[in-house]
Design an enzyme around this catalytic site. Structure first.
Site, PDB file in Angstrom:
ATOM      1  N   LYS A 106       0.819  -1.218   0.000  1.00 44.75           N
ATOM      2  CA  LYS A 106       0.000   0.000   0.000  1.00 44.75           C
ATOM      3  C   LYS A 106       0.851   1.266   0.000  1.00 44.75           C
ATOM      4  CE  LYS A 106      -3.877  -2.016   2.484  1.00 44.75           C
ATOM      5  NZ  LYS A 106      -3.436  -2.881   3.543  1.00 44.75           N
ATOM      6  N   GLU A 140      -3.345   6.459   8.756  1.00 45.91           N
ATOM      7  CA  GLU A 140      -4.235   7.309   7.960  1.00 45.91           C
ATOM      8  C   GLU A 140      -5.305   7.850   8.896  1.00 45.91           C
ATOM      9  OE1 GLU A 140      -6.000   5.011   4.792  1.00 45.91           O
ATOM     10  OE2 GLU A 140      -4.234   5.170   3.528  1.00 45.91           O
ATOM     11  N   HIS A 195     -14.637  -7.876   6.547  1.00 46.90           N
ATOM     12  CA  HIS A 195     -13.874  -7.535   5.343  1.00 46.90           C
ATOM     13  C   HIS A 195     -14.146  -8.470   4.174  1.00 46.90           C
ATOM     14  CE1 HIS A 195     -11.941  -4.371   7.467  1.00 46.90           C
ATOM     15  NE2 HIS A 195     -11.618  -5.199   8.424  1.00 46.90           N
ATOM     16  N   ARG A 238      -5.865  -7.956 -10.017  1.00 49.76           N
ATOM     17  CA  ARG A 238      -6.458  -9.217 -10.488  1.00 49.76           C
ATOM     18  C   ARG A 238      -7.870  -8.965 -10.991  1.00 49.76           C
ATOM     19  NH1 ARG A 238      -7.370  -8.949  -4.872  1.00 49.76           N
ATOM     20  NH2 ARG A 238      -9.600  -8.719  -4.519  1.00 49.76           N
TER      21      ARG A 238
HETATM   22  C1  MV4 Z   1     -10.105   2.754   5.639  1.00 54.03           C
HETATM   23  C2  MV4 Z   1     -11.308   2.998   6.322  1.00 54.03           C
HETATM   24  C3  MV4 Z   1     -11.480   4.224   6.914  1.00 54.03           C
HETATM   25  N1  MV4 Z   1     -10.494   5.144   6.840  1.00 54.03           N
HETATM   26  N2  MV4 Z   1      -9.172   3.705   5.583  1.00 54.03           N
HETATM   27  C4  MV4 Z   1     -10.944  -1.878   4.721  1.00 54.03           C
HETATM   28  C5  MV4 Z   1     -10.376  -2.757   3.660  1.00 54.03           C
HETATM   29  C6  MV4 Z   1      -9.185  -2.037   3.164  1.00 54.03           C
HETATM   30  N3  MV4 Z   1      -9.009  -2.259   1.775  1.00 54.03           N
HETATM   31  C7  MV4 Z   1      -9.421  -0.618   3.496  1.00 54.03           C
HETATM   32  N4  MV4 Z   1     -10.436  -0.584   4.509  1.00 54.03           N
HETATM   33  C8  MV4 Z   1     -10.763   0.574   5.115  1.00 54.03           C
HETATM   34  N5  MV4 Z   1      -9.857   1.572   5.050  1.00 54.03           N
HETATM   35  C9  MV4 Z   1      -9.363   4.887   6.183  1.00 54.03           C
HETATM   36  N6  MV4 Z   1      -8.404   5.798   6.147  1.00 54.03           N
HETATM   37  C10 MV4 Z   1     -12.253   1.986   6.380  1.00 54.03           C
HETATM   38  C11 MV4 Z   1     -11.977   0.767   5.802  1.00 54.03           C
HETATM   39  C12 MV4 Z   1     -12.979  -0.243   6.005  1.00 54.03           C
HETATM   40  C13 MV4 Z   1     -13.152  -0.815   7.287  1.00 54.03           C
HETATM   41  C14 MV4 Z   1     -12.355  -0.488   8.375  1.00 54.03           C
HETATM   42  C15 MV4 Z   1     -12.554  -1.066   9.630  1.00 54.03           C
HETATM   43  C16 MV4 Z   1     -13.553  -2.018   9.794  1.00 54.03           C
HETATM   44  C17 MV4 Z   1     -14.353  -2.379   8.733  1.00 54.03           C
HETATM   45  C18 MV4 Z   1     -14.155  -1.783   7.459  1.00 54.03           C
HETATM   46  C19 MV4 Z   1     -14.959  -2.142   6.393  1.00 54.03           C
HETATM   47  C20 MV4 Z   1     -14.772  -1.575   5.156  1.00 54.03           C
HETATM   48  C21 MV4 Z   1     -13.780  -0.615   4.971  1.00 54.03           C
END
Ligand code: MV4
Length: 504
Positions: A125, A209, A244, A301
């Site tokens: 990332k 972040e 997730h 992918r």
């Molecule tokens: C985040 C976020 C909020 N703020 N980044 C989850 C999967 C990954 N690809 C990125 N994700 C997230 N990134 C910032 N800066 C919220 C998510 C997020 C999430 C975070 C905590 C618990 C459940 C989640 C479900 C979907 C997305």
């Protein structure tokens, strides 16, 4: 845009390094293109549909994927043994493994996917965000490099403002993320995150972040060819997820305006361009309550949810992937792409929503798929088959298409009602709950939808469930440690999984 020369290689035979619905999905497009297909299978998949559908099939080892579907050398050897010149990795398994991509190239074979370099950069990332910095891509405020000095990181966290999110640079799908609500918890959470990332990914690099508290998860499909053409195929809304794991996806998103869609699309193309991306890829964004979007990462992918994009654009993404891998230029421009109608996908998992979505592996005693106008089912099972515990518990993807969102939703409810599955618990009923929930029908929802509206349990319960799933898999692997699976039919009424469940 495209170059005049369009020299391309022919792919007469394609090996599909995957199983289940996605292996079938890929073979169907290959067949339409006149390409011969080679299936690979583990001992648990001897009787699987992807094995029967392929022109040829090769056993590559025991059931556990680290002895079969994840072993790159066996896949490459299978190409040599069958004369396949190209490999489609599908999703999961080796699909985003840059080392494997390089081995494929070194063996003189074609990987249907991006270059090893693009895969490697986007696989982290931090390097992904660094590459995207070449363009004006909005990103969530935080640290641009891996945290080495905790005191310094703490100052940065205060600057960014709490809550913040600690993320593992190597992580994917939300693994290794920690929300920190205030400065007092920062150091402790930081140490936990680093040790978690080290044990999960062998890489302790973490960054922070600002935590976007009510985001929508929106991703853009892109296609890039070897002639420098890159287009986007609009967005997919993937906010309905739990642990997730996405459960419902749709295209287009009900919150994007044409203006936001165009800006997000341009950003996605730029992100792809930053690594000279070739093939199909997905650029992931979060959208906050002010409709501001931020780039998070890129998946290199074909995604599980690609069919919703196919239905609204009329483009066969697998065919495009194969054509790109053959060196062909894209045959359409951005201006020629239009959104038509609305598509929704429900992932039908062998999981019990009433039991905190615990995997419920067993035999499909009844299995009848819905039919009719606007219904597509991508699956890899038939009635009487057993869902093996070794792999992802997804049984099928139920996809509906309509002239608008309302028709796609009503069609989904109708299709769920037609779907007949007995012998195992599934997420079909949960899908109907989502389709009929006011927050979903109104479009007013975020990534917290499931936790907010579906009483599947607390975070504590989720942790317990995750531990239980790991324990169940361990028990099953131990029970089968000396077993050499033969071709006998799967006739057991109740799987070991279910029996084992009573032990806990
Ligand atoms: C985040 C976020 C909020 N703020 N980044 C989850 C999967 C990954 N690809 C990125 N994700 C997230 N990134 C910032 N800066 C919220 C998510 C997020 C999430 C975070 C905590 C618990 C459940 C989640 C479900 C979907 C997305």
């Amino acid at each position: 845009m495209s170059t005049a020369t369009n020299a391309h290689v022919k792919i007469p035979k394609l090996l599909i390094a995957n199983r289940g619905e996605i292996a079938l999905r890929i073979m169907r497009s290959a067949k339409e293109m006149g390409i011969k297909t080679v299936a690979v299978f583990s001992e648990a998949d001897r009787n699987a549909l992807h094995v029967r559908y392929a022109d040829e099939a090769i056993c590559i080892g025991p059931a556990p994927s680290n002895q079969s579907y994840l072993v790159g050398e066996k896949i490459i050897q299978a190409c040599k043994d069958t004369g396949a010149v190209a490999i489609h990795p599908g999703y999961g398994f080796l699909s985003e493994n840059a080392v494997f991509a390089q081995q494929v190239a070194d063996a003189g074979l074609i990987l249907v996917g991006p270059s090893p370099q693009a895969m490697q950069i986007m696989g982290n990332k931090l390097s992904a965000k660094a590459a995207a910095l070449k363009y004006q891509i909005p990103m969530v405020p935080g640290t641009e490099e891996a945290i080495t000095d905790i005191a310094e990181a703490k100052l940065r966290a205060v600057e960014v403002g709490f809550p913040i999110l600690i993320k593992a640079a190597a992580g994917g799908g939300g693994k290794g993320m920690r929300i920190v609500d205030g400065v007092d918890d920062f150091e402790e959470q930081m140490h936990l995150a680093v040790s978690e990332a080290t044990s999960a990914f062998g890489d302790g690099a973490v960054f922070i972040e600002r935590y976007v508290t009510s985001p929508r998860h929106i991703e853009i499909q892109v296609l890039g060819d070897e002639h420098g053409n890159i287009v986007h195929l609009f967005e997919r809304e993937c906010s309905v997820q739990r642990r997730h794991q996405k459960v419902v996806e749709e295209a287009p998103s009900s919150v994007l305006t044409p203006d936001i869609r165009e800006r997000m699309g341009k950003c996605a193309v730029d992100v792809a361009r930053s690594v000279n991306y070739t093939g199909a890829g997905t650029v992931e964004f979060i959208l906050d309550e002010n409709l501001d979007f931020f780039f998070l990462e890129m998946n290199t992918r074909l995604q599980v949810e690609h069919p919703v994009t196919e239905l609204i654009t009329g483009i066969d993404l697998v065919k495009e992937q194969i054509k790109i891998a053959s060196g062909e230029a894209l045959t359409f421009t951005q201006e020629e792409l239009k959104i038509n109608g609305h598509a929704i996908e429900l992932r039908v998992y062998a999981e019990d929503p009433k039991n905190n979505f615990l995997p419920d592996i067993g035999t499909l005693q009844t299995y009848k798929t819905p039919k009719g106008n606007g219904v597509r089912v991508d699956d890899g099972f038939e009635q009487g088959m057993e869902i093996p515990i070794y792999y992802d518990p997804m049984i099928a993807k139920l996809i509906t298409f309509g002239k608008d969102r309302d028709e796609a939703i009503k069609r989904m409810v109708r299709a769920i009602d037609e779907y007949e599955i007995t012998g195992i618990e599934t997420t079909l009923g949960f899908g109907k709950f989502v389709m009929q929930h006011e927050a979903f029908t109104s479009g007013n929802f975020d990534t917290h939808f499931v936790n907010k509206y579906f009483d599947a349990g607390s975070a504590e319960k989720t942790k317990e469930t995750e531990a239980l799933i790991a324990a169940l898999v361990a028990v099953e692997l131990f029970a089968h440690r000396n077993e050499i699976k033969t071709t006998e039919a799967t006739t057991v009424e109740t799987s070991n999984w279910r029996k084992n469940r009573n032990k806990f």
